[in-house]
Design a protein around this motif. Structure first.
Motif, PDB file in Angstrom:
ATOM      1  N   GLY A 184       0.610  -1.593  -0.024  1.00  0.00           N
ATOM      2  CA  GLY A 184      -0.273  -0.201  -0.278  1.00  0.00           C
ATOM      3  C   GLY A 184       1.026   1.110   0.025  1.00  0.00           C
ATOM      4  O   GLY A 184       1.937   1.277   0.776  1.00  0.00           O
ATOM      5  N   LEU A 185       0.730   2.106  -0.902  1.00  0.00           N
ATOM      6  CA  LEU A 185       1.402   2.979  -0.838  1.00  0.00           C
ATOM      7  C   LEU A 185       0.687   4.336  -0.207  1.00  0.00           C
ATOM      8  O   LEU A 185      -0.382   4.864  -0.740  1.00  0.00           O
ATOM      9  CB  LEU A 185       1.971   3.888  -1.791  1.00  0.00           C
ATOM     10  N   ASP A 186       0.665   5.357  -0.169  1.00  0.00           N
ATOM     11  CA  ASP A 186       0.166   6.600   0.541  1.00  0.00           C
ATOM     12  C   ASP A 186       1.028   8.030   0.645  1.00  0.00           C
ATOM     13  O   ASP A 186       1.482   8.856   1.031  1.00  0.00           O
ATOM     14  CB  ASP A 186      -0.134   6.702   1.498  1.00  0.00           C
ATOM     15  N   SER A 187       0.587   8.841  -0.926  1.00  0.00           N
ATOM     16  CA  SER A 187       1.600   9.990  -0.877  1.00  0.00           C
ATOM     17  C   SER A 187       0.771  11.077  -0.852  1.00  0.00           C
ATOM     18  O   SER A 187      -0.255  11.531  -1.028  1.00  0.00           O
ATOM     19  CB  SER A 187       1.226   9.914  -3.172  1.00  0.00           C
ATOM     20  N   SER A 188       0.835  11.492   0.152  1.00  0.00           N
ATOM     21  CA  SER A 188      -0.014  12.891   1.109  1.00  0.00           C
ATOM     22  C   SER A 188       0.294  13.775   1.130  1.00  0.00           C
ATOM     23  O   SER A 188       1.275  14.477   0.481  1.00  0.00           O
ATOM     24  CB  SER A 188      -0.383  11.998   2.761  1.00  0.00           C
ATOM     25  N   THR A 189       0.472  14.828   2.023  1.00  0.00           N
ATOM     26  CA  THR A 189       0.419  16.274   1.980  1.00  0.00           C
ATOM     27  C   THR A 189       1.948  16.221   2.161  1.00  0.00           C
ATOM     28  O   THR A 189       2.763  17.286   1.491  1.00  0.00           O
ATOM     29  CB  THR A 189      -0.030  16.958   2.546  1.00  0.00           C
ATOM     30  N   GLN A 190       2.681  15.572   2.678  1.00  0.00           N
ATOM     31  CA  GLN A 190       3.837  16.066   4.384  1.00  0.00           C
ATOM     32  C   GLN A 190       4.960  15.076   3.510  1.00  0.00           C
ATOM     33  O   GLN A 190       5.955  15.007   3.821  1.00  0.00           O
ATOM     34  CB  GLN A 190       4.268  16.185   5.509  1.00  0.00           C
ATOM     35  N   SER A 191       4.313  13.413   3.084  1.00  0.00           N
ATOM     36  CA  SER A 191       4.946  12.716   3.132  1.00  0.00           C
ATOM     37  C   SER A 191       4.832  11.495   1.362  1.00  0.00           C
ATOM     38  O   SER A 191       2.980  11.878   1.468  1.00  0.00           O
ATOM     39  CB  SER A 191       5.839  11.581   4.134  1.00  0.00           C
ATOM     40  N   LEU A 192       5.421  10.509   1.445  1.00  0.00           N
ATOM     41  CA  LEU A 192       4.701   9.204   0.707  1.00  0.00           C
ATOM     42  C   LEU A 192       5.722   8.324   1.891  1.00  0.00           C
ATOM     43  O   LEU A 192       6.225   8.200   2.839  1.00  0.00           O
ATOM     44  CB  LEU A 192       5.702   9.157  -0.683  1.00  0.00           C
ATOM     45  N   SER A 193       3.886   7.437   1.793  1.00  0.00           N
ATOM     46  CA  SER A 193       4.425   5.902   2.144  1.00  0.00           C
ATOM     47  C   SER A 193       4.054   5.153   1.901  1.00  0.00           C
ATOM     48  O   SER A 193       3.321   4.569   1.514  1.00  0.00           O
ATOM     49  CB  SER A 193       3.212   5.859   4.337  1.00  0.00           C
ATOM     50  N   ALA A 194       5.609   3.683   2.289  1.00  0.00           N
ATOM     51  CA  ALA A 194       4.515   2.337   2.245  1.00  0.00           C
ATOM     52  C   ALA A 194       4.793   1.089   3.304  1.00  0.00           C
ATOM     53  O   ALA A 194       5.039   1.761   4.306  1.00  0.00           O
ATOM     54  CB  ALA A 194       5.969   1.568   1.635  1.00  0.00           C
ATOM     55  N   LEU A 195       3.575   0.375   3.016  1.00  0.00           N
ATOM     56  CA  LEU A 195       3.308  -0.715   4.035  1.00  0.00           C
ATOM     57  C   LEU A 195       2.983  -2.205   3.442  1.00  0.00           C
ATOM     58  O   LEU A 195       1.986  -1.363   2.917  1.00  0.00           O
ATOM     59  CB  LEU A 195       1.645   0.104   4.930  1.00  0.00           C
ATOM     60  N   LEU A 196       3.348  -2.374   3.974  1.00  0.00           N
ATOM     61  CA  LEU A 196       3.581  -3.977   3.382  1.00  0.00           C
ATOM     62  C   LEU A 196       3.366  -5.316   4.491  1.00  0.00           C
ATOM     63  O   LEU A 196       4.035  -5.422   5.167  1.00  0.00           O
ATOM     64  CB  LEU A 196       5.281  -4.132   2.295  1.00  0.00           C
ATOM     65  N   ILE A 197       2.113  -6.001   3.651  1.00  0.00           N
ATOM     66  CA  ILE A 197       1.275  -6.646   4.666  1.00  0.00           C
ATOM     67  C   ILE A 197       1.877  -8.508   3.912  1.00  0.00           C
ATOM     68  O   ILE A 197       2.016  -7.913   2.477  1.00  0.00           O
ATOM     69  CB  ILE A 197       0.391  -6.587   4.718  1.00  0.00           C
ATOM     70  N   ASP A 198       1.274  -8.908   4.843  1.00  0.00           N
ATOM     71  CA  ASP A 198       1.675 -10.760   4.793  1.00  0.00           C
ATOM     72  C   ASP A 198       1.137 -11.251   4.586  1.00  0.00           C
ATOM     73  O   ASP A 198       0.470 -11.597   6.081  1.00  0.00           O
ATOM     74  CB  ASP A 198       3.065 -11.124   5.216  1.00  0.00           C
TER      75      ASP A 198
END
Ligand code: ADP
Ligand code: XUL
Length: 525
Positions: free
Chosen positions: A6-20
């Protein structure tokens, strides 16, 4: 060991979250802060400085560079991206990107050249207006009048013509930059833009985020011809048909396979808005659970079965990525207002929490702040105008503890007042976002709403929502299974309301409402 990103391109940052989904574990949760990591874009808070407080724009190449940087970091940290079966994600809502060629005509990215260098020549507009922009009052009025009034716009699109929404922003661009408008072949939201970059093809806008444009007919699930016509000539040709949020929009581009080791054929599911994505990431996609997100903006939202609009005209209806709709109230003076108080008065976030919990009391000894440091969305305050009421020291900005409580009390009271139209009893409220671990903030929310406040184990629910949506659409996992494994609230961190504070906040809410309407009527006089 199927994994979903999952990626989140938000106002102040880009985040990545990987689930198994076999182990039920979050494998990685990583962010790149734009201001800190990409200083060359001169956007310490994610947007470009502008002398006009109503104009808020970002460089879309910053988002592209952040994608390269984040994937590079995952790779360097030893994350095996070849295990990823599906990717989805989210973008800050309403922001728009303008391309002079459809990505469908560009071909795959070259793996030898940084992505941003390949995207730059495709932009017909160098900057992207974002959700904080409030420069479109005239365009909103024009669109509303062309289709028969604000109620009509709301009845079709779920929201009145709204300053930050993409349609009014597009109209302003068409009016102020006619040549660039002519050169524009395709318009994307931040969400569909990131999905397009990932697939190297033009990814369609999804219904969840598309509802934040004042262009989608929510009842029909298609662009409204009358709103398109009222917004800008030729707009219909610049938008692909909107799709359900569960649609697989393509496969990962060769660039990402070669550079970062993704498996060829990895599926990309339509990206959506950060709030709709959070609804899924919080496990709140069925009616009955309210969510407060404390990110750059503060938002209050809940799933709903049938669209209901805000009679005051501030709230919005978006698509729920898991089906149906969601209501949302958005406040621009969220984290940035809390940060302003904390930094001006030299408070760390721990000091800020302890100022609220240990040093001040509910009601704040009569001190009250209307914290409009930037133009406010809910209620509409066009010019920054913070107002301080109370003791001499407080009004002079010298009582740090009272100021910390005051900013949060005002935010919570405003959320309470402006979410009444949603019509849900909020006995339990899930909280997410960067500020959702602050015990002081949670305490005030519990007392003002008289509700149990429950943070989520993962504070980045928007990126988690992306990973869950990929697992549902690509892996065929059921929502119930996914929510049970990945989105349980942190029961130990929950904050119970103190019943005795109910009266204090009932009275304070009435006083807040009165002061607010006075300020609003002065502003419109
Ligand atoms: P966005 O997704 O909109 O970019 P986030 O949800 O990542 O924003 O939240 C970022 C904000 O969280 C920062 O601007 C900061 O003010 C706030 N924040 C981070 N930690 C804390 C904390 N402990 N207490 C209060 N606010 C915090
Ligand atoms: C919602 C809104 C913001 C942005 C940024 O309508 O404008 O919450 O999505 O997070």
């Amino acid at each position: 060991m199927p994994q979903y990103l999952g990626l989140d391109s938000s106002t102040q940052s880009l985040s990545a979250l990987l689930i198994d989904t076999d182990t039920g574990k979050v494998v990685v949760d990583k962010s790149v802060n734009f201001g800190e990591r990409l200083p060359k874009y001169r956007s310490p808070k994610g947007f470009l400085p502008n002398d006009d407080a109503s104009i808020k724009q970002s460089d879309p190449l910053m988002w592209v560079d952040a994608l390269d940087l984040l994937l590079q970091e995952l790779r360097s940290a030893g994350v095996d991206l070849s295990k990823v079966r599906g990717i989805s994600g989210a973008g800050q809502q309403h922001g728009s990107v303008y391309l002079c060629r459809s990505l469908d005509q560009v071909g795959d990215w070259s793996a030898a050249i940084p992505l941003s260098d390949q995207v730059r020549p495709l932009l017909s507009r160098a900057t992207s207006p974002i959700w904080m922009d409030s420069s479109t009052s005239i365009e909103c009025a024009e669109i509303a009048s062309a289709v028969g009034g604000d109620e009509k716009v709301a009845a079709v699109s779920g929201s009145r013509a709204t300053l930050r929404f993409t349609g009014p922003q597009i109209r302003r661009f068409y009016k102020t930059s006619p040549t660039e408008w002519q050169q524009t072949a395709e318009i994307h939201l931040v969400s569909s833009f990131i999905a397009s970059v990932l697939t190297g093809k033009s990814a369609p806008i999804d219904m969840g985020d598309g509802a934040g444009m004042n262009l989608l007919d929510l009842g029909k699930g298609a662009w409204s011809q009358s709103l398109l016509a009222a917004t800008a000539p030729g707009l219909a040709q610049k938008l692909k048909p909107a799709v359900a949020s569960t649609t697989v929009v393509g496969e990962i581009a060769g660039y990402f396979v070669k550079r970062y080791g993704f498996a060829p054929g990895t599926k990309v599911v339509a990206f959506t808005g950060d709030n709709p994505s959070s609804l899924v990431g919080m496990g709140a996609s069925r009616p009955g659970t309210a969510v407060i997100s404390l990110g750059t903006s503060d938002t209050v939202f809940t799933a709903m079965t049938a669209p209901r609009t805000d009679p005051q005209g501030y709230g919005s209806v978006f698509g729920n990525p898991a089906g149906g709709f969601m209501s949302l109230a958005c406040f621009s003076n969220g984290s940035l207002a809390r940060e302003k108080i904390a930094s001006q008065l030299g408070l760390s976030w721990n000091d800020f929490a302890s100022a609220i919990v240990d040093k001040t009391k509910p009601g704040n000894g009569g001190n009250m702040l209307l914290p409009y440091f930037v133009p406010e969305i809910t209620p509409r305050v066009l010019k920054p105008a913070p107002r301080w009421f109370g003791s001499e020291a407080f009004v002079a900005g010298k009582d740090a503890a009272a100021a910390a409580r005051a900013v949060v009390e005002a935010q919570a009271l405003s959320m309470r007042l402006h979410s009444e139209w949603i019509g849900e009893t909020m006995s339990t409220v899930l909280v997410t976002g960067g500020a959702s671990r602050n015990k002081g903030i949670l305490r005030v929310l519990a007392d003002v709403f008289q509700a149990v406040i429950m943070p989520l184990a993962v504070s980045n629910s928007s990126a988690l929502g992306g990973a869950l949506r990929a697992a549902q659409a690509v892996g065929g996992q059921s929502w119930d299974e996914l929510f049970a494994r990945f989105a349980p609230p942190e029961r130990e961190l929950r904050v119970e309301p103190i019943p005795a504070t109910e009266v204090t906040y009932r009275e304070m809410a009435a006083q807040f409402k009165q002061r607010l309407s006075q300020v609003l009527s002065e502003a419109s006089a």
